[in-house]
Design a protein around this motif. Structure first.
Motif, PDB file in Angstrom:
ATOM      1  N   UNK A 175       0.896  -1.336  -0.097  1.00 18.84           N
ATOM      2  CA  UNK A 175       0.212  -0.036   0.147  1.00 18.84           C
ATOM      3  C   UNK A 175       0.847   1.400   0.011  1.00 18.84           C
ATOM      4  N   UNK A 176       2.255   1.179  -0.238  1.00 18.11           N
ATOM      5  CA  UNK A 176       3.031   2.441  -0.175  1.00 18.11           C
ATOM      6  C   UNK A 176       2.759   3.223  -1.611  1.00 18.11           C
ATOM      7  N   UNK A 177       2.308   2.452  -2.785  1.00 19.91           N
ATOM      8  CA  UNK A 177       1.976   2.920  -4.283  1.00 19.91           C
ATOM      9  C   UNK A 177       0.651   2.535  -4.471  1.00 19.91           C
ATOM     10  N   UNK A 178      -0.031   3.220  -5.007  1.00 25.12           N
ATOM     11  CA  UNK A 178      -1.453   3.363  -5.303  1.00 25.12           C
ATOM     12  C   UNK A 178      -1.387   2.313  -6.679  1.00 25.12           C
ATOM     13  N   UNK A 179      -0.668   2.166  -7.438  1.00 24.60           N
ATOM     14  CA  UNK A 179      -0.575   1.495  -8.534  1.00 24.60           C
ATOM     15  C   UNK A 179       0.584   0.939  -9.044  1.00 24.60           C
ATOM     16  N   UNK A 180       0.689   0.030  -9.849  1.00 23.17           N
ATOM     17  CA  UNK A 180       1.858  -0.525 -10.272  1.00 23.17           C
ATOM     18  C   UNK A 180       2.792   0.458 -11.039  1.00 23.17           C
ATOM     19  N   UNK A 181       1.983   1.266 -11.898  1.00 27.40           N
ATOM     20  CA  UNK A 181       2.710   2.377 -12.465  1.00 27.40           C
ATOM     21  C   UNK A 181       3.299   3.649 -11.807  1.00 27.40           C
ATOM     22  N   UNK A 182       2.801   3.767 -10.463  1.00 25.95           N
ATOM     23  CA  UNK A 182       3.277   4.552  -9.684  1.00 25.95           C
ATOM     24  C   UNK A 182       4.612   3.815  -9.098  1.00 25.95           C
ATOM     25  N   UNK A 183       4.452   2.715  -8.803  1.00 24.72           N
ATOM     26  CA  UNK A 183       5.553   1.910  -8.164  1.00 24.72           C
ATOM     27  C   UNK A 183       6.883   1.978  -9.157  1.00 24.72           C
ATOM     28  N   UNK A 184       6.700   1.585 -10.463  1.00 25.46           N
ATOM     29  CA  UNK A 184       7.702   1.516 -11.426  1.00 25.46           C
ATOM     30  C   UNK A 184       8.438   2.940 -11.519  1.00 25.46           C
ATOM     31  N   UNK A 185       7.460   4.200 -11.393  1.00 28.27           N
ATOM     32  CA  UNK A 185       7.968   5.403 -11.578  1.00 28.27           C
ATOM     33  C   UNK A 185       8.993   5.686 -10.426  1.00 28.27           C
ATOM     34  N   UNK A 186       8.412   5.431  -9.278  1.00 28.99           N
ATOM     35  CA  UNK A 186       9.141   5.660  -8.174  1.00 28.99           C
ATOM     36  C   UNK A 186      10.493   4.907  -7.972  1.00 28.99           C
ATOM     37  N   UNK A 187      10.746   3.652  -8.355  1.00 32.22           N
ATOM     38  CA  UNK A 187      11.808   2.920  -8.475  1.00 32.22           C
ATOM     39  C   UNK A 187      12.724   3.477  -9.478  1.00 32.22           C
ATOM     40  N   UNK A 188      12.100   3.843 -10.735  1.00 34.11           N
ATOM     41  CA  UNK A 188      13.057   4.427 -11.780  1.00 34.11           C
ATOM     42  C   UNK A 188      13.651   5.724 -11.366  1.00 34.11           C
ATOM     43  N   UNK A 189      12.992   6.439 -10.393  1.00 31.93           N
ATOM     44  CA  UNK A 189      13.304   7.698 -10.006  1.00 31.93           C
ATOM     45  C   UNK A 189      14.312   7.557  -8.797  1.00 31.93           C
ATOM     46  N   UNK A 190      14.763   6.432  -8.633  1.00 32.32           N
ATOM     47  CA  UNK A 190      15.628   6.134  -7.619  1.00 32.32           C
ATOM     48  C   UNK A 190      15.327   6.530  -6.004  1.00 32.32           C
ATOM     49  N   UNK A 191      13.782   6.207  -5.925  1.00 28.49           N
ATOM     50  CA  UNK A 191      13.484   6.657  -4.548  1.00 28.49           C
ATOM     51  C   UNK A 191      13.543   5.464  -3.717  1.00 28.49           C
ATOM     52  N   UNK A 192      13.804   4.263  -4.011  1.00 22.08           N
ATOM     53  CA  UNK A 192      13.830   2.933  -3.384  1.00 22.08           C
ATOM     54  C   UNK A 192      15.147   2.417  -3.027  1.00 22.08           C
ATOM     55  N   UNK A 193      15.443   1.967  -1.752  1.00 18.72           N
ATOM     56  CA  UNK A 193      16.639   1.331  -1.487  1.00 18.72           C
ATOM     57  C   UNK A 193      16.283  -0.281  -1.003  1.00 18.72           C
ATOM     58  N   UNK A 194      17.211  -1.132  -1.453  1.00 25.95           N
ATOM     59  CA  UNK A 194      17.133  -2.355  -0.999  1.00 25.95           C
ATOM     60  C   UNK A 194      18.361  -2.891  -0.459  1.00 25.95           C
ATOM     61  N   UNK A 195      18.358  -3.249   0.748  1.00 24.97           N
ATOM     62  CA  UNK A 195      19.640  -3.688   1.523  1.00 24.97           C
ATOM     63  C   UNK A 195      20.355  -2.430   1.529  1.00 24.97           C
ATOM     64  N   UNK A 196      19.987  -1.440   1.825  1.00 28.22           N
ATOM     65  CA  UNK A 196      20.688  -0.107   1.814  1.00 28.22           C
ATOM     66  C   UNK A 196      21.366   0.742   0.575  1.00 28.22           C
ATOM     67  N   UNK A 197      21.039  -0.121  -0.702  1.00 28.47           N
ATOM     68  CA  UNK A 197      21.505   0.545  -1.753  1.00 28.47           C
ATOM     69  C   UNK A 197      20.403   0.798  -2.821  1.00 28.47           C
ATOM     70  N   UNK A 198      20.401   1.951  -3.541  1.00 27.63           N
ATOM     71  CA  UNK A 198      19.380   2.414  -4.359  1.00 27.63           C
ATOM     72  C   UNK A 198      19.131   1.295  -5.554  1.00 27.63           C
ATOM     73  N   UNK A 199      17.843   1.057  -5.622  1.00 30.45           N
ATOM     74  CA  UNK A 199      17.495   0.007  -6.719  1.00 30.45           C
ATOM     75  C   UNK A 199      17.018   0.600  -7.806  1.00 30.45           C
ATOM     76  N   UNK A 200      17.325   0.457  -9.122  1.00 31.05           N
ATOM     77  CA  UNK A 200      16.378   1.200 -10.207  1.00 31.05           C
ATOM     78  C   UNK A 200      15.915  -0.161 -11.100  1.00 31.05           C
ATOM     79  N   UNK A 201      15.759  -1.351 -10.467  1.00 29.36           N
ATOM     80  CA  UNK A 201      15.355  -2.322 -11.542  1.00 29.36           C
ATOM     81  C   UNK A 201      13.920  -2.640 -10.936  1.00 29.36           C
TER      82      UNK A 201
END
Length: 72
Positions: free
Chosen positions: A22-48
């Motif tokens: 529930x942190x993103x309202x849609x799959x499209x929003x989630x993909x955009x936030x990842x592409x923008x570099x807003x998400x970290x996985x295990x302390x590293x920015x994840x763009x995939x």
């Protein structure tokens, strides 16, 4: 805040996880936030957008931490 998310099967894709908790309202929003570099996985920015996440990993996004745990 920490969200514990049980992973069904072997993995979940990053974009699907952000929508599922529930942190993103849609799959499209989630993909955009990842592409923008807003998400970290295990302390590293994840763009995939479709990075395969497994139990034991941690995702940080929008001030929240998601800990992936094995279901069962």
């Amino acid at each position: 805040m920490t969200i514990r998310f049980p992973v069904e099967g072997e993995f979940i894709q990053l974009d699907q996880l952000l929508k599922a908790v529930g942190l993103c309202g849609s799959g499209g929003e989630a993909k955009q936030r990842v592409a923008d570099g807003d998400v970290q996985v295990d302390g590293e920015i994840e763009n995939r957008k479709r990075a395969k996440l497994r139990p034991g990993q941690r995702v940080d996004f929008a001030g929240e931490t998601i800990e992936l745990v094995a279901q069962g």
